[in-house]
Design a protein around this motif. Structure first.
Motif, PDB file in Angstrom:
ATOM      1  N   GLU A 313       1.885  -4.479 -18.182  1.00 49.26           N
ATOM      2  CA  GLU A 313       0.633  -3.917 -17.702  1.00 49.26           C
ATOM      3  C   GLU A 313       0.049  -4.750 -16.560  1.00 49.26           C
ATOM      4  OE1 GLU A 313      -1.933  -3.371 -21.082  1.00 49.26           O
ATOM      5  OE2 GLU A 313      -0.407  -2.238 -22.179  1.00 49.26           O
ATOM      6  N   ARG A 314       0.849  -5.709 -16.067  1.00 48.10           N
ATOM      7  CA  ARG A 314       0.423  -6.518 -14.932  1.00 48.10           C
ATOM      8  C   ARG A 314       0.642  -5.754 -13.628  1.00 48.10           C
ATOM      9  NH1 ARG A 314       0.387 -12.116 -16.097  1.00 48.10           N
ATOM     10  NH2 ARG A 314      -0.325 -12.398 -13.938  1.00 48.10           N
ATOM     11  N   ARG A 315      -0.089  -6.129 -12.623  1.00 49.58           N
ATOM     12  CA  ARG A 315       0.071  -5.513 -11.317  1.00 49.58           C
ATOM     13  C   ARG A 315       1.352  -6.050 -10.659  1.00 49.58           C
ATOM     14  NH1 ARG A 315      -4.285  -5.943  -6.308  1.00 49.58           N
ATOM     15  NH2 ARG A 315      -3.103  -4.658  -4.801  1.00 49.58           N
ATOM     16  N   SER A 316       2.185  -5.156 -10.197  1.00 51.80           N
ATOM     17  CA  SER A 316       3.408  -5.487  -9.455  1.00 51.80           C
ATOM     18  C   SER A 316       4.297  -6.507 -10.165  1.00 51.80           C
ATOM     19  CB  SER A 316       3.053  -6.012  -8.060  1.00 51.80           C
ATOM     20  OG  SER A 316       2.269  -5.099  -7.349  1.00 51.80           O
ATOM     21  N   PRO A 317       4.746  -6.236 -11.391  1.00 50.93           N
ATOM     22  CA  PRO A 317       5.666  -7.164 -12.057  1.00 50.93           C
ATOM     23  C   PRO A 317       7.017  -7.192 -11.341  1.00 50.93           C
ATOM     24  CG  PRO A 317       5.538  -5.118 -13.287  1.00 50.93           C
ATOM     25  CD  PRO A 317       4.497  -5.033 -12.201  1.00 50.93           C
ATOM     26  N   VAL A 318       7.729  -8.296 -11.506  1.00 51.57           N
ATOM     27  CA  VAL A 318       9.001  -8.514 -10.825  1.00 51.57           C
ATOM     28  C   VAL A 318      10.049  -8.939 -11.839  1.00 51.57           C
ATOM     29  CG1 VAL A 318      10.223  -9.809  -9.022  1.00 51.57           C
ATOM     30  CG2 VAL A 318       7.803  -9.220  -8.723  1.00 51.57           C
TER      31      VAL A 318
END
Length: 524
Positions: A313-318
Protein backbone atom coordinates in the motif's frame (compact mmCIF):
# COMPACT_ATOMS: atom_id res chain seq x y z
CA UNK A 1 31.78 1.24 6.99
CA UNK A 2 33.17 1.98 3.55
CA UNK A 3 35.85 4.36 4.94
CA UNK A 4 36.88 1.77 7.51
CA UNK A 5 36.94 -0.97 4.90
CA UNK A 6 39.14 1.07 2.60
CA UNK A 7 41.50 1.97 5.45
CA UNK A 8 42.02 -1.70 6.31
CA UNK A 9 42.27 -2.85 2.69
CA UNK A 10 38.98 -4.73 2.62
CA UNK A 11 35.82 -5.64 4.48
CA UNK A 12 36.81 -7.28 7.79
CA UNK A 13 33.70 -9.08 9.03
CA UNK A 14 34.92 -9.24 12.63
CA UNK A 15 34.84 -5.44 12.83
CA UNK A 16 31.40 -4.90 11.31
CA UNK A 17 29.26 -5.06 14.51
CA UNK A 18 31.75 -3.02 16.56
CA UNK A 19 32.02 -0.20 14.01
CA UNK A 20 28.25 -0.18 13.46
CA UNK A 21 27.67 0.03 17.22
CA UNK A 22 29.98 3.05 17.43
CA UNK A 23 27.71 4.85 14.95
CA UNK A 24 24.21 3.58 15.76
CA UNK A 25 24.40 1.33 18.81
CA UNK A 26 20.78 1.82 19.79
CA UNK A 27 19.30 0.57 16.52
CA UNK A 28 16.86 -2.26 17.37
CA UNK A 29 17.20 -5.83 16.14
CA UNK A 30 14.19 -8.16 16.29
CA UNK A 31 14.51 -11.93 15.87
CA UNK A 32 11.69 -14.39 15.23
CA UNK A 33 13.50 -16.89 17.49
CA UNK A 34 15.85 -16.97 20.47
CA UNK A 35 19.56 -17.62 20.04
CA UNK A 36 20.75 -21.01 21.26
CA UNK A 37 24.08 -19.53 22.35
CA UNK A 38 22.42 -16.94 24.59
CA UNK A 39 19.55 -18.66 26.40
CA UNK A 40 17.09 -16.28 27.98
CA UNK A 41 18.28 -13.32 25.91
CA UNK A 42 14.90 -12.93 24.25
CA UNK A 43 14.12 -11.77 20.76
CA UNK A 44 14.80 -8.05 21.12
CA UNK A 45 18.26 -6.50 21.18
CA UNK A 46 20.30 -3.62 19.74
CA UNK A 47 23.31 -3.26 17.48
CA UNK A 48 25.41 -2.46 20.56
CA UNK A 49 24.31 -5.70 22.23
CA UNK A 50 25.11 -7.63 19.06
CA UNK A 51 28.62 -6.13 19.00
CA UNK A 52 29.15 -7.06 22.64
CA UNK A 53 28.04 -10.63 22.02
CA UNK A 54 30.42 -10.98 19.08
CA UNK A 55 33.29 -9.69 21.27
CA UNK A 56 32.23 -12.09 24.05
CA UNK A 57 32.16 -15.16 21.78
CA UNK A 58 35.48 -14.18 20.20
CA UNK A 59 36.98 -14.24 23.69
CA UNK A 60 35.45 -17.65 24.37
CA UNK A 61 36.86 -19.12 21.16
CA UNK A 62 40.32 -17.72 21.90
CA UNK A 63 40.19 -19.15 25.43
CA UNK A 64 39.21 -22.47 23.85
CA UNK A 65 42.39 -22.50 21.77
CA UNK A 66 41.37 -21.02 18.39
CA UNK A 67 44.12 -18.94 16.80
CA UNK A 68 44.55 -16.69 13.73
CA UNK A 69 44.41 -18.31 10.25
CA UNK A 70 42.92 -21.56 11.61
CA UNK A 71 39.73 -22.98 10.10
CA UNK A 72 36.60 -23.01 12.26
CA UNK A 73 33.71 -25.00 10.78
CA UNK A 74 30.33 -23.71 11.93
CA UNK A 75 27.60 -26.29 11.41
CA UNK A 76 24.65 -26.19 13.75
CA UNK A 77 20.90 -25.86 13.91
CA UNK A 78 19.66 -22.83 11.98
CA UNK A 79 19.79 -19.78 14.23
CA UNK A 80 21.06 -16.20 14.19
CA UNK A 81 23.82 -17.19 16.59
CA UNK A 82 25.51 -18.61 13.45
CA UNK A 83 26.17 -14.99 12.43
CA UNK A 84 27.56 -14.22 15.88
CA UNK A 85 29.85 -17.28 15.76
CA UNK A 86 31.13 -16.45 12.28
CA UNK A 87 31.93 -12.80 12.99
CA UNK A 88 33.46 -13.74 16.37
CA UNK A 89 35.70 -16.24 14.59
CA UNK A 90 36.74 -13.57 12.08
CA UNK A 91 37.38 -11.10 14.92
CA UNK A 92 40.27 -13.21 16.22
CA UNK A 93 41.74 -13.71 12.74
CA UNK A 94 40.51 -17.27 12.23
CA UNK A 95 38.60 -18.36 9.11
CA UNK A 96 34.89 -19.20 9.57
CA UNK A 97 33.82 -22.09 7.33
CA UNK A 98 30.05 -21.99 6.95
CA UNK A 99 28.28 -25.31 6.39
CA UNK A 100 24.52 -25.20 6.01
CA UNK A 101 22.32 -26.82 8.65
CA UNK A 102 20.51 -28.44 5.72
CA UNK A 103 23.58 -30.35 4.49
CA UNK A 104 23.45 -34.10 4.99
CA UNK A 105 25.90 -35.66 7.42
CA UNK A 106 27.98 -37.40 4.75
CA UNK A 107 28.58 -34.13 2.90
CA UNK A 108 29.53 -32.35 6.12
CA UNK A 109 32.03 -35.04 7.05
CA UNK A 110 33.54 -35.06 3.54
CA UNK A 111 34.05 -31.28 3.68
CA UNK A 112 35.52 -31.45 7.19
CA UNK A 113 37.98 -34.11 5.98
CA UNK A 114 38.97 -31.84 3.10
CA UNK A 115 39.87 -29.10 5.60
CA UNK A 116 42.30 -31.43 7.45
CA UNK A 117 41.44 -31.20 11.14
CA UNK A 118 39.70 -27.84 11.52
CA UNK A 119 37.93 -26.76 14.66
CA UNK A 120 34.20 -27.51 14.68
CA UNK A 121 31.42 -25.52 16.37
CA UNK A 122 28.18 -27.47 16.45
CA UNK A 123 25.40 -28.56 18.79
CA UNK A 124 23.91 -31.67 20.33
CA UNK A 125 21.24 -31.93 17.63
CA UNK A 126 23.92 -32.37 14.96
CA UNK A 127 26.29 -34.56 16.99
CA UNK A 128 23.56 -36.98 18.04
CA UNK A 129 21.80 -36.79 14.67
CA UNK A 130 23.35 -36.48 11.19
CA UNK A 131 26.95 -36.62 12.48
CA UNK A 132 26.50 -39.38 15.04
CA UNK A 133 27.97 -42.22 12.94
CA UNK A 134 31.08 -40.35 11.86
CA UNK A 135 32.78 -39.45 15.16
CA UNK A 136 33.54 -35.86 14.07
CA UNK A 137 35.77 -35.43 17.13
CA UNK A 138 38.29 -37.72 15.44
CA UNK A 139 38.36 -35.45 12.37
CA UNK A 140 38.74 -32.09 14.11
CA UNK A 141 41.31 -30.30 16.24
CA UNK A 142 38.92 -28.86 18.82
CA UNK A 143 35.22 -29.59 19.09
CA UNK A 144 32.91 -26.94 20.58
CA UNK A 145 29.21 -27.17 21.41
CA UNK A 146 27.05 -24.09 21.70
CA UNK A 147 25.08 -25.35 24.70
CA UNK A 148 25.15 -28.19 27.17
CA UNK A 149 27.99 -30.53 27.98
CA UNK A 150 28.92 -33.44 25.72
CA UNK A 151 31.88 -35.84 26.15
CA UNK A 152 34.90 -34.81 24.11
CA UNK A 153 33.58 -31.32 23.39
CA UNK A 154 34.32 -27.94 24.93
CA UNK A 155 31.23 -26.03 26.00
CA UNK A 156 31.09 -22.44 24.81
CA UNK A 157 28.67 -21.78 27.66
CA UNK A 158 31.35 -22.73 30.20
CA UNK A 159 33.84 -20.38 28.49
CA UNK A 160 31.59 -17.36 29.10
CA UNK A 161 33.42 -14.54 30.88
CA UNK A 162 36.77 -15.22 29.20
CA UNK A 163 39.03 -12.13 28.95
CA UNK A 164 38.18 -9.92 25.99
CA UNK A 165 40.81 -9.44 23.29
CA UNK A 166 41.65 -6.85 20.69
CA UNK A 167 40.59 -7.80 17.16
CA UNK A 168 43.13 -9.45 14.85
CA UNK A 169 43.27 -8.05 11.31
CA UNK A 170 44.73 -10.41 8.74
CA UNK A 171 46.14 -9.33 5.37
CA UNK A 172 43.28 -8.28 3.04
CA UNK A 173 44.15 -11.09 0.62
CA UNK A 174 44.24 -13.77 3.32
CA UNK A 175 41.23 -16.13 3.43
CA UNK A 176 38.58 -14.47 5.57
CA UNK A 177 35.41 -16.53 5.05
CA UNK A 178 34.47 -19.82 3.42
CA UNK A 179 30.97 -20.53 2.26
CA UNK A 180 29.81 -23.34 0.02
CA UNK A 181 28.10 -23.46 -3.33
CA UNK A 182 24.46 -24.46 -3.49
CA UNK A 183 25.23 -28.09 -4.21
CA UNK A 184 22.62 -28.31 -6.97
CA UNK A 185 25.12 -30.33 -9.04
CA UNK A 186 26.56 -32.61 -6.34
CA UNK A 187 28.86 -32.16 -3.35
CA UNK A 188 29.14 -28.42 -2.60
CA UNK A 189 32.43 -26.66 -3.28
CA UNK A 190 34.06 -24.56 -0.56
CA UNK A 191 34.35 -20.99 -1.85
CA UNK A 192 37.20 -18.96 -0.33
CA UNK A 193 36.60 -15.23 0.17
CA UNK A 194 39.11 -12.62 1.36
CA UNK A 195 38.53 -9.22 2.97
CA UNK A 196 39.37 -7.64 -0.38
CA UNK A 197 36.94 -9.75 -2.42
CA UNK A 198 34.25 -9.24 0.23
CA UNK A 199 34.70 -5.50 -0.19
CA UNK A 200 34.25 -6.00 -3.94
CA UNK A 201 30.84 -7.51 -3.17
CA UNK A 202 30.05 -4.85 -0.60
CA UNK A 203 30.23 -1.92 -3.03
CA UNK A 204 27.29 -2.84 -5.32
CA UNK A 205 25.16 -3.76 -2.32
CA UNK A 206 25.97 -0.44 -0.70
CA UNK A 207 24.82 1.26 -3.89
CA UNK A 208 21.49 -0.59 -3.74
CA UNK A 209 21.03 0.44 -0.11
CA UNK A 210 21.66 4.07 -1.09
CA UNK A 211 18.51 3.92 -3.25
CA UNK A 212 16.38 3.38 -0.14
CA UNK A 213 14.83 6.71 0.77
CA UNK A 214 14.66 7.40 4.46
CA UNK A 215 14.80 4.94 7.35
CA UNK A 216 12.91 1.70 6.79
CA UNK A 217 12.53 -1.40 8.92
CA UNK A 218 14.32 -4.18 7.05
CA UNK A 219 13.12 -7.79 7.24
CA UNK A 220 15.80 -10.27 6.21
CA UNK A 221 15.18 -13.97 5.58
CA UNK A 222 18.45 -15.30 4.17
CA UNK A 223 20.42 -18.43 4.99
CA UNK A 224 22.66 -17.68 7.97
CA UNK A 225 25.57 -19.48 6.30
CA UNK A 226 25.34 -17.67 2.96
CA UNK A 227 27.79 -14.86 2.15
CA UNK A 228 24.76 -12.69 1.36
CA UNK A 229 23.88 -12.57 5.08
CA UNK A 230 27.29 -11.14 5.98
CA UNK A 231 27.30 -8.56 3.20
CA UNK A 232 23.71 -7.53 3.91
CA UNK A 233 24.46 -6.83 7.56
CA UNK A 234 27.72 -5.06 6.68
CA UNK A 235 25.60 -2.63 4.65
CA UNK A 236 22.58 -2.41 6.96
CA UNK A 237 23.97 -2.35 10.50
CA UNK A 238 25.67 1.07 10.17
CA UNK A 239 22.60 2.67 8.54
CA UNK A 240 20.40 2.90 11.65
CA UNK A 241 17.57 0.94 10.03
CA UNK A 242 15.72 -1.37 12.44
CA UNK A 243 16.30 -5.02 11.55
CA UNK A 244 13.98 -8.01 11.63
CA UNK A 245 16.05 -11.19 11.17
CA UNK A 246 14.05 -14.29 10.34
CA UNK A 247 14.62 -18.01 10.55
CA UNK A 248 11.03 -19.13 10.01
CA UNK A 249 9.64 -18.95 6.47
CA UNK A 250 6.19 -20.48 6.93
CA UNK A 251 3.50 -18.12 5.58
CA UNK A 252 1.49 -18.05 8.81
CA UNK A 253 4.51 -17.08 10.91
CA UNK A 254 5.60 -14.52 8.32
CA UNK A 255 2.15 -12.91 8.26
CA UNK A 256 2.12 -12.56 12.04
CA UNK A 257 5.65 -11.15 12.14
CA UNK A 258 5.12 -8.62 9.36
CA UNK A 259 1.80 -7.52 10.82
CA UNK A 260 3.63 -6.79 14.08
CA UNK A 261 6.81 -5.18 12.69
CA UNK A 262 5.55 -3.58 9.45
CA UNK A 263 8.78 -3.75 7.43
CA UNK A 264 9.43 -1.30 4.61
CA UNK A 265 12.16 -3.44 2.97
CA UNK A 266 12.01 -7.24 2.61
CA UNK A 267 14.73 -9.47 1.24
CA UNK A 268 14.60 -13.23 0.83
CA UNK A 269 15.15 -16.05 -1.65
CA UNK A 270 12.96 -16.23 -4.79
CA UNK A 271 11.37 -19.48 -3.64
CA UNK A 272 10.42 -17.95 -0.31
CA UNK A 273 8.70 -15.07 -2.09
CA UNK A 274 6.80 -17.67 -4.11
CA UNK A 275 5.78 -19.42 -0.89
CA UNK A 276 4.53 -16.10 0.49
CA UNK A 277 2.44 -15.16 -2.54
CA UNK A 278 -0.90 -16.21 -0.95
CA UNK A 279 -0.25 -13.65 1.81
CA UNK A 280 -1.02 -10.94 -0.73
CA UNK A 281 -4.69 -11.64 0.02
CA UNK A 282 -4.27 -12.12 3.78
CA UNK A 283 -6.56 -9.81 5.82
CA UNK A 284 -3.61 -8.90 8.08
CA UNK A 285 -2.07 -7.12 5.06
CA UNK A 286 1.49 -8.23 5.86
CA UNK A 287 2.97 -6.56 2.77
CA UNK A 288 1.05 -3.29 3.04
CA UNK A 289 4.03 -1.42 4.51
CA UNK A 290 6.66 -2.76 2.09
CA UNK A 291 8.14 -0.26 -0.33
CA UNK A 292 11.16 -2.34 -1.40
CA UNK A 293 11.32 -6.05 -2.18
CA UNK A 294 14.72 -7.56 -2.95
CA UNK A 295 15.61 -10.96 -4.37
CA UNK A 296 19.36 -11.46 -4.78
CA UNK A 297 19.94 -15.09 -5.70
CA UNK A 298 18.19 -16.05 -8.93
CA UNK A 299 15.63 -14.81 -11.40
CA UNK A 300 12.14 -14.63 -9.94
CA UNK A 301 8.84 -15.30 -11.71
CA UNK A 302 7.14 -12.11 -12.97
CA UNK A 303 3.79 -13.18 -11.54
CA UNK A 304 5.30 -13.36 -8.07
CA UNK A 305 6.72 -9.84 -8.35
CA UNK A 306 3.45 -8.47 -9.67
CA UNK A 307 1.34 -10.00 -6.93
CA UNK A 308 3.60 -8.81 -4.11
CA UNK A 309 3.94 -5.31 -5.51
CA UNK A 310 0.15 -5.01 -5.70
CA UNK A 311 -0.11 -6.15 -2.08
CA UNK A 312 1.91 -3.12 -0.99
CA UNK A 313 0.00 0.00 0.00
CA UNK A 314 3.08 2.21 -0.29
CA UNK A 315 3.44 4.74 -3.06
CA UNK A 316 5.52 3.44 -5.99
CA UNK A 317 6.91 0.20 -4.47
CA UNK A 318 9.89 -1.38 -6.22
CA UNK A 319 10.98 -4.98 -6.64
CA UNK A 320 14.77 -5.29 -7.02
CA UNK A 321 15.95 -8.41 -8.82
CA UNK A 322 19.69 -9.03 -8.45
CA UNK A 323 21.49 -11.95 -10.10
CA UNK A 324 24.64 -13.25 -8.47
CA UNK A 325 26.67 -16.35 -7.71
CA UNK A 326 28.44 -17.71 -4.64
CA UNK A 327 31.79 -17.23 -6.34
CA UNK A 328 31.22 -13.63 -7.44
CA UNK A 329 28.50 -11.93 -5.44
CA UNK A 330 25.95 -9.62 -7.14
CA UNK A 331 26.50 -9.18 -10.88
CA UNK A 332 23.53 -7.66 -12.69
CA UNK A 333 20.14 -6.37 -11.67
CA UNK A 334 17.15 -4.15 -12.29
CA UNK A 335 14.07 -2.82 -10.57
CA UNK A 336 10.41 -3.44 -11.39
CA UNK A 337 7.30 -1.44 -10.52
CA UNK A 338 3.59 -2.18 -10.61
CA UNK A 339 3.44 -0.82 -14.15
CA UNK A 340 5.82 -3.36 -15.64
CA UNK A 341 6.20 -6.40 -13.41
CA UNK A 342 3.20 -8.28 -14.82
CA UNK A 343 4.56 -8.10 -18.38
CA UNK A 344 8.23 -8.61 -17.53
CA UNK A 345 10.29 -11.26 -19.26
CA UNK A 346 11.24 -13.61 -16.46
CA UNK A 347 14.50 -14.43 -18.19
CA UNK A 348 15.66 -10.80 -18.03
CA UNK A 349 18.12 -10.46 -15.16
CA UNK A 350 19.02 -6.85 -15.73
CA UNK A 351 22.12 -4.81 -16.42
CA UNK A 352 25.71 -4.80 -15.23
CA UNK A 353 26.54 -2.43 -12.40
CA UNK A 354 28.53 0.48 -13.87
CA UNK A 355 32.10 0.64 -12.66
CA UNK A 356 31.77 -2.58 -10.69
CA UNK A 357 30.64 -5.57 -12.75
CA UNK A 358 30.73 -6.60 -16.41
CA UNK A 359 29.44 -9.58 -18.38
CA UNK A 360 30.00 -11.08 -21.83
CA UNK A 361 28.55 -13.96 -23.86
CA UNK A 362 30.86 -16.62 -25.30
CA UNK A 363 29.74 -18.95 -28.15
CA UNK A 364 28.95 -22.52 -27.12
CA UNK A 365 28.84 -24.05 -30.62
CA UNK A 366 30.57 -21.48 -32.82
CA UNK A 367 27.39 -19.49 -33.41
CA UNK A 368 27.04 -15.93 -32.23
CA UNK A 369 25.17 -15.94 -28.88
CA UNK A 370 21.51 -15.10 -29.35
CA UNK A 371 18.08 -16.12 -28.09
CA UNK A 372 18.15 -19.16 -30.40
CA UNK A 373 21.83 -20.04 -29.77
CA UNK A 374 22.58 -18.94 -26.20
CA UNK A 375 26.19 -18.57 -25.11
CA UNK A 376 28.13 -19.07 -21.92
CA UNK A 377 27.69 -16.19 -19.48
CA UNK A 378 31.04 -14.90 -18.24
CA UNK A 379 31.44 -12.12 -15.68
CA UNK A 380 34.16 -9.81 -14.41
CA UNK A 381 33.99 -8.40 -10.88
CA UNK A 382 36.35 -7.42 -8.04
CA UNK A 383 34.18 -9.60 -5.81
CA UNK A 384 35.31 -12.88 -7.38
CA UNK A 385 36.42 -15.41 -4.78
CA UNK A 386 40.03 -16.54 -4.43
CA UNK A 387 39.52 -20.23 -5.17
CA UNK A 388 37.73 -23.43 -4.17
CA UNK A 389 39.45 -24.84 -1.10
CA UNK A 390 41.25 -28.06 -2.02
CA UNK A 391 40.02 -27.83 -5.64
CA UNK A 392 42.12 -25.09 -7.23
CA UNK A 393 42.29 -26.88 -10.60
CA UNK A 394 38.51 -27.09 -10.69
CA UNK A 395 38.25 -23.37 -9.95
CA UNK A 396 40.83 -22.44 -12.59
CA UNK A 397 38.87 -24.34 -15.25
CA UNK A 398 36.21 -21.63 -14.95
CA UNK A 399 38.68 -18.71 -15.06
CA UNK A 400 39.39 -17.12 -18.46
CA UNK A 401 41.72 -14.22 -17.78
CA UNK A 402 39.68 -11.67 -15.86
CA UNK A 403 36.44 -13.49 -16.76
CA UNK A 404 34.59 -16.11 -14.74
CA UNK A 405 32.36 -18.74 -16.39
CA UNK A 406 29.71 -19.70 -13.88
CA UNK A 407 27.84 -22.41 -15.78
CA UNK A 408 24.80 -20.43 -16.93
CA UNK A 409 23.80 -19.88 -20.56
CA UNK A 410 21.95 -16.94 -22.04
CA UNK A 411 22.14 -13.95 -24.36
CA UNK A 412 22.28 -10.15 -24.39
CA UNK A 413 19.41 -8.10 -25.85
CA UNK A 414 19.98 -5.09 -28.06
CA UNK A 415 19.26 -2.94 -24.99
CA UNK A 416 22.15 -4.55 -23.09
CA UNK A 417 20.00 -6.64 -20.75
CA UNK A 418 21.29 -10.08 -19.74
CA UNK A 419 18.82 -12.93 -20.28
CA UNK A 420 19.50 -16.24 -18.54
CA UNK A 421 17.92 -19.28 -20.18
CA UNK A 422 19.29 -22.22 -18.16
CA UNK A 423 22.11 -23.72 -16.19
CA UNK A 424 24.29 -25.54 -18.71
CA UNK A 425 23.77 -28.84 -16.86
CA UNK A 426 19.97 -28.36 -16.94
CA UNK A 427 19.60 -27.87 -20.71
CA UNK A 428 17.05 -30.31 -22.17
CA UNK A 429 17.01 -31.15 -25.89
CA UNK A 430 13.89 -29.73 -27.53
CA UNK A 431 13.30 -27.08 -24.86
CA UNK A 432 14.65 -23.61 -25.61
CA UNK A 433 14.65 -22.71 -21.92
CA UNK A 434 13.31 -24.77 -19.03
CA UNK A 435 13.13 -21.61 -16.92
CA UNK A 436 11.11 -19.79 -19.57
CA UNK A 437 8.61 -22.66 -19.75
CA UNK A 438 8.29 -22.57 -15.97
CA UNK A 439 7.68 -18.82 -16.03
CA UNK A 440 4.92 -19.12 -18.62
CA UNK A 441 3.04 -21.98 -16.96
CA UNK A 442 3.31 -20.52 -13.47
CA UNK A 443 1.86 -17.30 -14.87
CA UNK A 444 -1.10 -19.20 -16.36
CA UNK A 445 -1.90 -21.53 -13.46
CA UNK A 446 -2.25 -19.67 -10.17
CA UNK A 447 -2.88 -22.96 -8.35
CA UNK A 448 0.75 -24.02 -8.87
CA UNK A 449 3.15 -23.37 -6.01
CA UNK A 450 6.16 -24.72 -7.91
CA UNK A 451 7.07 -26.13 -11.31
CA UNK A 452 10.41 -27.69 -12.22
CA UNK A 453 11.17 -29.09 -15.67
CA UNK A 454 13.73 -31.91 -15.57
CA UNK A 455 15.03 -34.61 -17.88
CA UNK A 456 13.25 -37.97 -17.64
CA UNK A 457 14.52 -41.57 -18.09
CA UNK A 458 14.60 -41.19 -21.90
CA UNK A 459 15.85 -37.58 -21.73
CA UNK A 460 12.30 -36.36 -22.31
CA UNK A 461 11.18 -33.12 -20.58
CA UNK A 462 9.16 -34.03 -17.47
CA UNK A 463 7.33 -31.28 -15.55
CA UNK A 464 7.30 -31.78 -11.77
CA UNK A 465 4.53 -29.73 -10.17
CA UNK A 466 3.45 -28.77 -6.67
CA UNK A 467 0.07 -27.18 -6.04
CA UNK A 468 -0.96 -24.80 -3.30
CA UNK A 469 -2.07 -26.75 -0.23
CA UNK A 470 -1.15 -29.91 -2.22
CA UNK A 471 -4.54 -30.02 -3.91
CA UNK A 472 -4.91 -32.47 -6.84
CA UNK A 473 -3.79 -31.02 -10.15
CA UNK A 474 -6.55 -30.25 -12.65
CA UNK A 475 -5.10 -32.08 -15.65
CA UNK A 476 -7.52 -30.47 -18.09
CA UNK A 477 -6.35 -27.00 -17.05
CA UNK A 478 -2.75 -28.19 -17.27
CA UNK A 479 -3.05 -29.44 -20.84
CA UNK A 480 -4.81 -26.24 -21.88
CA UNK A 481 -2.02 -24.16 -20.33
CA UNK A 482 0.80 -26.02 -22.11
CA UNK A 483 -0.89 -26.63 -25.47
CA UNK A 484 1.16 -23.99 -27.31
CA UNK A 485 4.49 -24.86 -25.66
CA UNK A 486 7.17 -27.36 -26.59
CA UNK A 487 6.05 -31.01 -26.17
CA UNK A 488 6.47 -32.39 -22.65
CA UNK A 489 5.62 -35.56 -20.77
CA UNK A 490 2.60 -35.63 -18.49
CA UNK A 491 3.21 -33.78 -15.22
CA UNK A 492 4.32 -35.59 -12.07
CA UNK A 493 2.81 -34.11 -8.94
CA UNK A 494 4.78 -34.00 -5.68
CA UNK A 495 4.28 -32.19 -2.41
CA UNK A 496 6.48 -29.19 -1.73
CA UNK A 497 8.14 -31.13 1.08
CA UNK A 498 9.31 -33.78 -1.41
CA UNK A 499 11.40 -31.33 -3.43
CA UNK A 500 15.11 -31.49 -2.53
CA UNK A 501 16.35 -27.98 -1.79
CA UNK A 502 19.56 -26.11 -1.03
CA UNK A 503 20.17 -23.74 1.89
CA UNK A 504 18.85 -20.87 -0.25
CA UNK A 505 15.72 -22.82 -1.20
CA UNK A 506 16.85 -23.63 -4.75
CA UNK A 507 15.59 -26.91 -6.18
CA UNK A 508 18.33 -29.52 -6.53
CA UNK A 509 17.37 -30.26 -10.11
CA UNK A 510 19.88 -33.06 -10.75
CA UNK A 511 18.89 -34.86 -7.56
CA UNK A 512 15.20 -34.35 -8.36
CA UNK A 513 15.71 -35.75 -11.87
CA UNK A 514 17.47 -38.80 -10.44
CA UNK A 515 14.69 -39.43 -7.92
CA UNK A 516 12.11 -39.02 -10.67
CA UNK A 517 13.88 -41.52 -12.96
CA UNK A 518 14.03 -44.07 -10.16
CA UNK A 519 10.34 -43.53 -9.41
CA UNK A 520 9.27 -43.83 -13.05
CA UNK A 521 11.44 -46.91 -13.61
CA UNK A 522 9.91 -48.64 -10.58
CA UNK A 523 6.44 -47.85 -11.89
CA UNK A 524 7.13 -49.19 -15.39
Amino acid sequence: MSRSSARHGGLHLGLVPQLAAARNGGTPITLDHEMDLFPGSGRQSTVAELADRVDDVAARLWAGGVRPSEHVVIHKTSNFDIYVLATATARIGAVPVMLSPALDGDSVITLIERLERPHLVTDAAKLTGPLSAARPGDLTDRLFVTAGDLPGAASLAELAGSPRRRPVLMHPDHPALMTHTSGTTGLPKLVVHSARTLHGRYRPQQRLAALVRGPETVALHVSFVHSRMYLALAVLLPRAMPLVVMDESGPEAVAELFAATRPGFVETHPNSFMEWEPLADDPRRPFSSVRYFSSTFDAIHPGTMDRLLRASERRSPVFFQIYGQSECGPLVGRGYTRKGAHKADGRCLGFAMPGMTRFRLVPRDGARPSRETPGYIEVSTPGRALTYFGERARFEQQVHGKWWRGGDVGYRTKWGCLHLLDREVDVITGIRSTLAVEDVVLGRLAELAELVLVSGPRQEPVPVVCTRDDRPLDTARWHEAVADLEPMADPVQLTSAELPRTATMKIRRIELAQRLRERLERAS
